[in-house]
Design a protein around this motif. Structure first.
Motif, PDB file in Angstrom:
ATOM      1  N   VAL A   1     -39.101   8.465 -31.524  1.00  0.00           N
ATOM      2  CA  VAL A   1     -39.231   7.383 -32.494  1.00  0.00           C
ATOM      3  C   VAL A   1     -40.180   7.815 -33.610  1.00  0.00           C
ATOM      4  CG1 VAL A   1     -40.121   5.040 -32.846  1.00  0.00           C
ATOM      5  CG2 VAL A   1     -38.763   5.570 -30.815  1.00  0.00           C
TER       6      VAL A   1
ATOM      7  N   TRP B   1     -31.316   0.643 -29.982  1.00  0.00           N
ATOM      8  CA  TRP B   1     -32.776   0.814 -29.964  1.00  0.00           C
ATOM      9  C   TRP B   1     -33.470  -0.513 -30.156  1.00  0.00           C
ATOM     10  CZ3 TRP B   1     -35.422   5.541 -29.576  1.00  0.00           C
ATOM     11  CH2 TRP B   1     -34.611   6.682 -29.585  1.00  0.00           C
TER      12      TRP B   1
ATOM     13  N   GLU C   1     -29.963   0.992 -23.615  1.00  0.00           N
ATOM     14  CA  GLU C   1     -30.906   0.484 -24.607  1.00  0.00           C
ATOM     15  C   GLU C   1     -32.196   1.281 -24.501  1.00  0.00           C
ATOM     16  OE1 GLU C   1     -32.283  -3.753 -26.352  1.00  0.00           O
ATOM     17  OE2 GLU C   1     -32.428  -3.542 -24.181  1.00  0.00           O
ATOM     18  N   LEU C   2     -32.670   1.782 -25.633  1.00  0.00           N
ATOM     19  CA  LEU C   2     -33.920   2.542 -25.637  1.00  0.00           C
ATOM     20  C   LEU C   2     -35.004   1.649 -26.224  1.00  0.00           C
ATOM     21  CD1 LEU C   2     -32.207   5.797 -26.807  1.00  0.00           C
ATOM     22  CD2 LEU C   2     -33.301   5.463 -24.584  1.00  0.00           C
TER      23      LEU C   2
ATOM     24  N   PHE D   1     -37.467  -1.565 -31.244  1.00  0.00           N
ATOM     25  CA  PHE D   1     -38.727  -0.924 -31.650  1.00  0.00           C
ATOM     26  C   PHE D   1     -39.925  -1.856 -31.558  1.00  0.00           C
ATOM     27  CE2 PHE D   1     -35.445   1.307 -34.174  1.00  0.00           C
ATOM     28  CZ  PHE D   1     -35.589   2.547 -33.584  1.00  0.00           C
TER      29      PHE D   1
ATOM     30  N   HIS E   1     -38.747   0.959 -27.313  1.00  0.00           N
ATOM     31  CA  HIS E   1     -39.975   1.632 -27.730  1.00  0.00           C
ATOM     32  C   HIS E   1     -41.115   0.617 -27.703  1.00  0.00           C
ATOM     33  CE1 HIS E   1     -42.538   2.487 -31.457  1.00  0.00           C
ATOM     34  NE2 HIS E   1     -42.891   3.429 -30.594  1.00  0.00           N
TER      35      HIS E   1
ATOM     36  N   GLY F   1     -35.036   5.767 -34.506  1.00  0.00           N
ATOM     37  CA  GLY F   1     -35.043   6.524 -33.254  1.00  0.00           C
ATOM     38  C   GLY F   1     -33.905   7.514 -33.197  1.00  0.00           C
TER      39      GLY F   1
ATOM     40  N   ALA G   1     -35.868  10.916 -26.381  1.00  0.00           N
ATOM     41  CA  ALA G   1     -35.709   9.736 -27.234  1.00  0.00           C
ATOM     42  C   ALA G   1     -36.949   9.671 -28.112  1.00  0.00           C
ATOM     43  CB  ALA G   1     -35.598   8.480 -26.377  1.00  0.00           C
TER      44      ALA G   1
ATOM     45  N   VAL H   1     -40.996   5.306 -24.676  1.00  0.00           N
ATOM     46  CA  VAL H   1     -39.627   4.843 -24.887  1.00  0.00           C
ATOM     47  C   VAL H   1     -38.983   4.762 -23.500  1.00  0.00           C
ATOM     48  CG1 VAL H   1     -37.395   5.288 -25.962  1.00  0.00           C
ATOM     49  CG2 VAL H   1     -39.512   5.922 -27.160  1.00  0.00           C
TER      50      VAL H   1
END
Ligand code: GAL
Length: 709
Positions: free
Chosen positions: A672, A699, A637-638, A701, A640, A682, A670, A617
């Protein structure tokens, strides 16, 4: 003589005091104390070799310490080494020098610290030149008759036989020697960094893009050039001034040149308003025209350089004079930091300058010690100056030594080979040093874009146009790609900052060579698989003792835990990449790879091969024109990558002050997860509330590589 009086010095660290070490050393000068808590959390280890196997002997004018070696062991480190990464089989003459054109060990930043791929390190803490014979010397009684060959008739003849010991030439007065346990190579380096106070956490703005303007530029020219960055939509945080901002440069006055910079304070503020910090070039040798000259004269060495004084900055009085002048004329008007040039000295035949080894300094230090320590002294003085204002700095330095991991400085060189510059990113990671493969000029657009791609994945992303007047848009045919990578670096800033926080707290460097993440046997296995499948002959014999070239994987590196960077240089459109085990994705191509092997990748000029580990992530932010000022929030912004569960880390604090040392920072995980229906969710888990630098958290993904911007 056997020596056994090793004393535990910190968890997994042992010290041996040999003789009567005198005067300052890197450790005593830096005055740092070990990060005790972090060291305590590391795995418990036993000494890496039997103390009885270490020998000490008096030789003429020196002491020789010898330490056993395994036959296939590889040795890394000894500071910034641009010409090779594995030092096994080589003599390393560890002297500060700005022209490391030959593979002798001399370099901008020699560090008498080596780490073994068997997972331990050895360090000599001294201000003197140390020579490390890294398994390159053979004792008569240890010479194996089956190793002796006849050069007349035997093609396998080698100049250096495989030796079973490292021999270290120590100063005659002795030195403190430290051994760092592992169990892995990464642990041994982390222990060394933690022992020296941990890694540096730069200010966030230092991690944006840097541009150095040509010499003799005026304030108006600088302001116009800065404005062009905004017009070209190229992020930039720091403008560096080169020779010409001073009234005198060689020797140096440290005072503003009135005709080019009539109102320095107004100039610095104007740049600040458009989001640029100012970094000033300088060097140690003080001009008779400087207001500091008369007071510094009695505090300086016996020899001048370029007609300027070489002050003795081991003396508190000299330090105070330097700091006061810099504080009043630069720091108080908003200057953000320095480029500390020329503190290494040069011995080229056509260009020799530096005080000699026999120079005398008022403190009693001689020229050899001062030259070895000068870079550290300037780093320390300037770092303290900014610290006294509770402002972090980040800058450049051309000389360093051991115990420098807490210093907010990045090394650079006048050399310019792109492959060597990439190797510098790898080799510096073993010795608590940071390095920038700065861009200056290029033979053509391809050379330009390849260098720009590399520098964007380094501790300091900089165009140093001091002599060439280049700009990021100098090669219009690749301007778009250059912009893309500078923006990608800005986008990755939360990830980069977190990697530095890991350096600070755990001693693990943000950019690191492959032996940090793959053991010797994992690398050998990947090489064997490759040779089998592709019938490629990656020679795996030890090149240190052979004539054949061997793949040392010194042209690719890890950036944090999740990314692997494998740059291409001019003339290359494909390359081999050593991938650690697990699943990986091309960061921008989405292609899926199974690791634990060597792959071949192709890449046009628009891409640098970067790989992301499945499940990572990566925290990202918008690619703004510059790092947002203190107190401004941006969206987080995360992202993954890949499939299945995953996690990453996020570190945050105010980005500019030292308040984090009083606990004003936070770590978040973080995480997921995926439910039975395959839907991802998440969570940002932490005990420190919301990260204050961010206005919102979103998030993304299951990305399989992407173009985030
Ligand atoms: C060199 C330095 C260059 C540039 C130049 C200016 O010593 O490495 O980056 O600053 O001086 O004269």
């Amino acid at each position: 003589m056997q020596i056994t009086n090793w004393r535990p010095s910190a968890p997994g660290v042992w010290r041996l005091t040999i003789g009567e070490p005198q005067g300052i050393t890197p450790l005593s000068l830096m005055g740092v104390s070990p990060k005790a808590e972090a060291l305590q959390h590391m795995p418990q280890v036993q000494p890496p070799f039997a103390w009885e196997s270490v020998q000490l002997e008096e030789a003429s004018g020196c002491l020789i310490l010898s330490i056993p070696l395994d036959r296939t062991e590889k040795l890394y480190g000894t500071g910034l080494q641009l010409l090779r990464m594995n030092q096994r089989g080589r003599n390393r003459y560890l002297r500060v020098n700005s022209d490391p054109k030959q593979d002798t060990g001399e370099t901008h930043a020699p560090v008498p610290f080596y780490v073994s791929d068997l997972g331990y390190g050895v360090w000599v803490d001294t201000s003197r030149i140390v020579t490390m014979y890294c398994g390159s010397t053979m004792r008569q009684e240890e010479t194996q008759s089956e190793d002796i060959r006849d050069r007349n008739t035997d093609k396998e003849w080698k100049a250096t036989l495989v030796a079973s010991r490292v021999e270290i030439r120590l100063p005659v007065e002795g030195a403190d020697v430290y051994v760092f346990g592992g169990p892995t190579l990464s642990d041994a380096v982390a222990r060394y960094n933690l022992f020296c106070g941990g890694g540096i956490l730069p200010p966030k703005w230092g991690l944006g893009f840097w541009h150095r303007v040509p010499t003799l530029y005026t304030d108006q020219q600088v302001l116009e050039e800065a404005e062009q960055f905004r017009r070209h939509d190229i992020p930039c945080d720091v403008i560096g001034l080169e020779p010409g901002w001073h009234s005198q440069s060689y020797p140096v006055s440290y005072e503003w040149e009135k005709s080019r910079f009539p109102e320095p304070e107004k100039f610095v503020k104007a740049l600040d308003q458009s989001g640029f910090r100012v970094n000033l070039w300088e060097h140690p040798f003080v001009s008779p025209k400087s207001e500091l000259y008369e007071e510094l004269k009695p505090l300086s060495g016996s020899h001048s350089v370029w007609g300027g004084l070489a002050p003795d900055y081991s003396l508190p009085a000299a330090v105070e004079l330097y700091k006061k002048q810099h504080e009043e004329q630069h720091v108080n008007i908003g200057v953000s930091g320095y480029k500390l040039d020329e503190c290494d000295g040069s011995d080229l035949t056509n260009n020799s300058w530096m005080f000699p080894g026999h120079a005398q300094f008022p403190s009693g230090l001689d020229g050899e010690q001062m030259r070895q320590m000068y870079g550290l002294m300037f780093q320390k003085m300037t770092a303290e100056l900014f610290r006294s204002k509770n402002r972090r700095t980040y800058g450049l330095v051309r000389a360093s030594n051991a115990a420098a991991s807490t210093m907010p400085y990045v090394l650079y060189s006048d050399l310019y080979d792109h492959k060597q510059f990439i190797r510098g990113l790898c080799s510096s990671s073993f010795s608590g040093l940071l390095w920038t493969p700065e861009v200056r000029r290029a033979r053509n657009a391809e050379d330009w874009v390849r260098r720009m791609q590399t520098v964007c994945f380094s501790p300091l992303a900089m165009l140093n146009a001091w002599g060439d007047g280049t700009k990021p848009w100098s090669f219009p045919e690749v301007e778009g790609t250059v912009r893309h990578y500078i923006k990608l670096r800005m986008g990755l800033l939360p990830y980069l900052y977190t990697a530095f926080a890991t350096y600070r707290e755990q001693g693990i460097p943000p950019f690191r060579a492959m032996p940090f993440v793959m053991s010797a046997s994992e690398i050998a296995e990947a090489e064997a698989l490759y040779a089998e499948a592709a019938e490629q002959t990656l020679n795996t014999t030890d090149a240190a003792y052979g004539k054949k070239k061997v793949r040392e994987w010194d042209d690719q590196y890890m950036f944090g835990d999740a990314l692997l960077v494998a740059p291409l240089v001019e003339g290359e459109s494909e390359r081999e990449v050593l991938l650690p085990s697990g699943i990986w994705y091309g960061l921008e191509t989405g292609e899926r790879y199974t690791g634990g092997c060597i792959i071949r990748v192709q890449s046009g000029l628009e891409r640098i091969p970067v790989f992301v580990r499945n499940g990572s992530v990566i925290p990202m932010m918008p690619a703004l024109a510059h790092v947002p000022p203190l107190g401004t929030r941006v969206p987080l912004e995360l992202v993954h990558f890949g499939d299945g569960m995953g996690e990453g880390n996020l570190y945050d604090n105010d980005g500019e002050s030292f308040d984090y040392e009083q606990g004003k920072f936070g770590w978040w995980k973080a995480a997921v997860t995926q439910n039975a229906a395959g839907v991802y969710s998440g969570e940002l888990i932490g005990t420190d509330g919301e990260p204050t630098s961010f206005s919102s958290v979103t998030w993304r993904f299951a990305h399989k590589g992407f173009l985030p911007l």
